[in-house]
Design an enzyme around this catalytic site. Structure first.
Site, PDB file in Angstrom:
ATOM      1  N   ASP A  25      30.016  47.603  99.383  1.00  0.00           N
ATOM      2  CA  ASP A  25      30.197  48.293 100.653  1.00  0.00           C
ATOM      3  C   ASP A  25      30.076  49.796 100.365  1.00  0.00           C
ATOM      4  O   ASP A  25      30.038  50.201  99.194  1.00  0.00           O
ATOM      5  CB  ASP A  25      31.573  47.944 101.223  1.00  0.00           C
ATOM      6  CG  ASP A  25      31.873  48.675 102.514  1.00  0.00           C
ATOM      7  OD1 ASP A  25      31.045  48.605 103.444  1.00  0.00           O
ATOM      8  OD2 ASP A  25      32.924  49.333 102.597  1.00  0.00           O
TER       9      ASP A  25
ATOM     10  N   ASP B 191      31.493  52.886 102.833  1.00  0.00           N
ATOM     11  CA  ASP B 191      32.644  53.677 103.284  1.00  0.00           C
ATOM     12  C   ASP B 191      33.952  53.101 102.760  1.00  0.00           C
ATOM     13  O   ASP B 191      34.268  51.925 102.979  1.00  0.00           O
ATOM     14  CB  ASP B 191      32.692  53.707 104.810  1.00  0.00           C
ATOM     15  CG  ASP B 191      31.454  54.353 105.409  1.00  0.00           C
ATOM     16  OD1 ASP B 191      31.363  55.589 105.386  1.00  0.00           O
ATOM     17  OD2 ASP B 191      30.580  53.608 105.884  1.00  0.00           O
TER      18      ASP B 191
ATOM     19  N   ASP C 182      36.447  47.075 100.671  1.00  0.00           N
ATOM     20  CA  ASP C 182      37.743  47.734 100.869  1.00  0.00           C
ATOM     21  C   ASP C 182      38.490  47.275 102.108  1.00  0.00           C
ATOM     22  O   ASP C 182      39.567  47.790 102.392  1.00  0.00           O
ATOM     23  CB  ASP C 182      37.548  49.261 100.952  1.00  0.00           C
ATOM     24  CG  ASP C 182      36.873  49.681 102.247  1.00  0.00           C
ATOM     25  OD1 ASP C 182      37.457  50.498 102.995  1.00  0.00           O
ATOM     26  OD2 ASP C 182      35.758  49.205 102.521  1.00  0.00           O
TER      27      ASP C 182
END
Length: 227
Positions: A10, A12, A175
């Site tokens: 991922d 961000d 995250d």
């Protein structure tokens, strides 16, 4: 097709702390409506990593009670937010500690690297180029690359296969709960970073592993991707 394992990232909150620049774009929308800055670049980082619409909704929710927003304000402001963000995409954004070293080590071990993000593809491409790491990844699948986005498993599969890997020998680094759901839907392991806005709280999602520092990632990849 390569038989090497693939590590999918991922963006961000995983590779880079993008919260301040994302929130700056949302605040630019709020200021344009005379509302001032409604989100805090540090305290609201968790909201930022859930996307542009989440930031807009949170900001509108903090507007004074007598604020008159037009119907469809979120739909009207979302493309404007993306434009503001495009103009200031890497002002405050920084890679998390150890990212470049981990990517180098993974590549040296023969791993294929790819990206699967819910950031629009053009913005993800621009950001990773600005951060100097776009060339490390064999493929990038963004929110608008396919008609569906994470946690649907198809963007993940595309990120692996376009990079030349196989889903059966891959895993996801993320995250958020969205990343965990993506991995579960794809039938692959997932490690969630423990240094993002969630901090130790990320453990409540019960990922297969919690990454406390990127220095741990090469050894994890060797373990999870062994033939």
């Amino acid at each position: 097709m390569s038989t090497r394992g693939t590590v999918v990232f991922d963006v961000d909150g995983t590779l880079a702390d993008t919260a301040a620049d994302l929130i700056a774009a949302a605040n630019a929308c709020f200021r344009s409506r005379g509302l001032g800055d409604l989100l805090h670049p540090r305290d609201d980082a968790g909201i930022a990593f859930h996307g542009g619409r989440a930031m807009l909704r949170a900001g509108y929710g903090r507007a004074p009670a007598d604020t008159l927003l037009p119907p469809g304000a979120e739909d009207e402001d979302f493309p404007r937010l993306l434009d503001f963000y495009d103009d200031g995409i890497a002002v405050s954004t920084r890679l998390y500690d150890g990212v470049e070293e981990a990517l180098n080590a993974l590549a040296a071990d023969g791993a294929i690297l790819s990206v699967c993000t819910n950031k629009p593809q053009a913005l993800a491409e621009k950001l990773l180029a600005a951060l100097g790491i776009r060339d490390r990844f064999a493929a990038l699948v963004g929110a608008d690359t396919l008609p569906v986005r994470k946690p649907d498993p198809r963007p993940y599969s595309a990120a692996v296969e376009r990079a030349g890997g196989t889903v059966a020998r891959s895993f996801l680094v993320g995250d958020t709960e969205t990343d965990l759901k993506t991995a579960r839907a794809s039938g692959v392991p997932v490690t969630l970073v423990g240094f993002g806005p969630e901090g130790p709280g990320i453990a409540r999602f019960s990922p297969d592993h919690i990454l406390d520092h990127f220095a741990e990632l090469p050894a994890l990849a060797r373990d999870w991707l062994r033939p």
